[in-house]
Design an enzyme around this catalytic site. Structure first.
Site, short mmCIF file in Angstrom:
data_model
loop_
_atom_site.label_atom_id
_atom_site.label_comp_id
_atom_site.label_asym_id
_atom_site.label_seq_id
_atom_site.Cartn_x
_atom_site.Cartn_y
_atom_site.Cartn_z
N ILE A 138 -28.37 -19.58 33.71
CA ILE A 138 -29.36 -18.73 34.36
C ILE A 138 -28.63 -17.43 34.73
CG2 ILE A 138 -30.91 -20.53 35.18
CD1 ILE A 138 -29.60 -20.50 37.86
N ASP A 139 -29.38 -16.35 34.81
CA ASP A 139 -28.77 -15.03 35.01
C ASP A 139 -28.08 -14.92 36.37
OD1 ASP A 139 -29.76 -14.22 32.56
OD2 ASP A 139 -31.62 -13.43 33.42
N LYS A 140 -27.19 -13.96 36.46
CA LYS A 140 -26.41 -13.72 37.67
C LYS A 140 -27.29 -13.65 38.92
CE LYS A 140 -23.62 -10.08 39.84
NZ LYS A 140 -23.05 -8.72 39.68
N ARG A 238 -38.17 -13.11 31.93
CA ARG A 238 -38.14 -11.67 32.25
C ARG A 238 -38.78 -10.85 31.13
NH1 ARG A 238 -31.97 -10.60 33.71
NH2 ARG A 238 -32.80 -8.54 34.29
#
Length: 311
Positions: A138-140, A238
């Protein structure tokens, strides 16, 4: 040296070699597959081909997987929010701002560094020295749940479930704008942006991508939603929400810069994660409560909406 052999079906014809192999073996990153092709570890009908080769029906693809390298990323004593752990896997509730795995120039302070310390190096060797144990990312600036494999058996089992789209992954998010539908399915292929190579985009020849969304609460200017992944492409939620013109609040890459709430990245939380345990065969499901900043933001937006409605 481990060998894997696969054949190209009619539906898969015309796909790039690196994409075809990466989709067939989702436990390996596409960059790792490209490196194997460059190192002449992948053949097509016994011949070496480049990553851009377009596969044909009946092609026999053979991949030679070298032994895993010794892990040399430094172990660091970084606190982890462990939701579940056994001898095969861990489920972690990742905080905001934590990068999942090291990258060139950034080899410390990541989830992998913390895992190496906590697990004393007992992580699956698949994906090599940079991403040991990492089945999915999962993204930062995305918070929430992800599963980590402690051994190769668990990694392959979980990766197979990801490929077959049987893992339950539900996210909560706040989007820009009022989404009118109560529920919707976004079915739009995702690939590398044709101009900005650091971004993903909905493109005609992209990889199959499906996101199910459900509105949980509506506001005048925003929507609080649940997004369930059917597939798992890079930045999928996103990109898909931007595609339907309801980008995530705080997403200054796929949306618009919004400093109104002093946010740090997109408002996105991996809330629910469910899968078949690789050893026991039992279905397990976990839920991570919304982080404090997310709940506070919802309260602020509710109050703002109430004031707007009373004007």
């Amino acid at each position: 040296m481990e060998k894997e052999k696969i054949f190209v079906s009619e539906e898969e014809e015309g796909v790039r070699l690196d994409v075809f192999v990466a989709e067939a073996f989702e436990e390996y990153s596409r960059s790792y597959i490209q490196k194997l092709i460059k190192d002449k570890m992948v053949t097509v009908n016994g011949k070496e081909e480049k990553s851009k080769y377009l596969v044909k029906v009946g092609d026999e693809i053979e991949m030679n997987i070298p032994p895993a390298e010794e892990l040399d990323v430094v172990a660091q004593n970084i606190p982890l929010d462990i939701v579940y752990e056994d001898n095969d896997l861990l489920v972690i509730n990742k905080p905001k701002s934590m990068v999942v795995h090291p990258a060139p120039g950034n080899y410390e302070g990541t989830l992998v560094n913390a895992l190496l310390y906590h697990c004393k190096g007992q992580l699956s060797s698949i994906n090599g020295v940079i991403r040991p144990g990492i089945v999915h990312r999962i993204d930062k600036d995305t918070t929430g749940l992800l599963v980590v494999a402690k051994n190769d058996h668990s990694h392959r089992s979980l990766a197979a479930q990801l490929k077959e789209h049987t893992i339950t992954r539900k996210y909560h998010a706040i989007t820009m704008g009022n989404i009118k539908e109560n529920a919707a399915v976004i079915d739009a292929p995702i690939g590398r942006h044709p101009v900005d190579r650091l971004k993903q985009a909905v493109i005609q020849d992209g990889r199959h991508a499906v996101t199910h969304i459900k509105v949980l609460e509506r506001f005048i200017d925003y929507s609080y939603i649940e997004a369930q992944l059917e597939t798992g492409r890079t930045h999928q939620i996103r990109v898909h929400l931007s595609y339907i013109r309801h980008p995530l609040l705080g997403d200054d890459i796929y949306g618009t810069k919004n400093s109104k709430f002093n946010l740090q990245g997109q408002v996105l939380h991996a809330k629910t994660l469910g899968f078949i345990h690789p050893t026991t065969g039992a279905y397990m499901e976990f839920d991570a409560p919304l982080p404090a900043y997310f709940n506070k933001l919802l309260d602020v937006i509710r109050l703002k909406t109430k004031k707007q409605e009373n004007q």
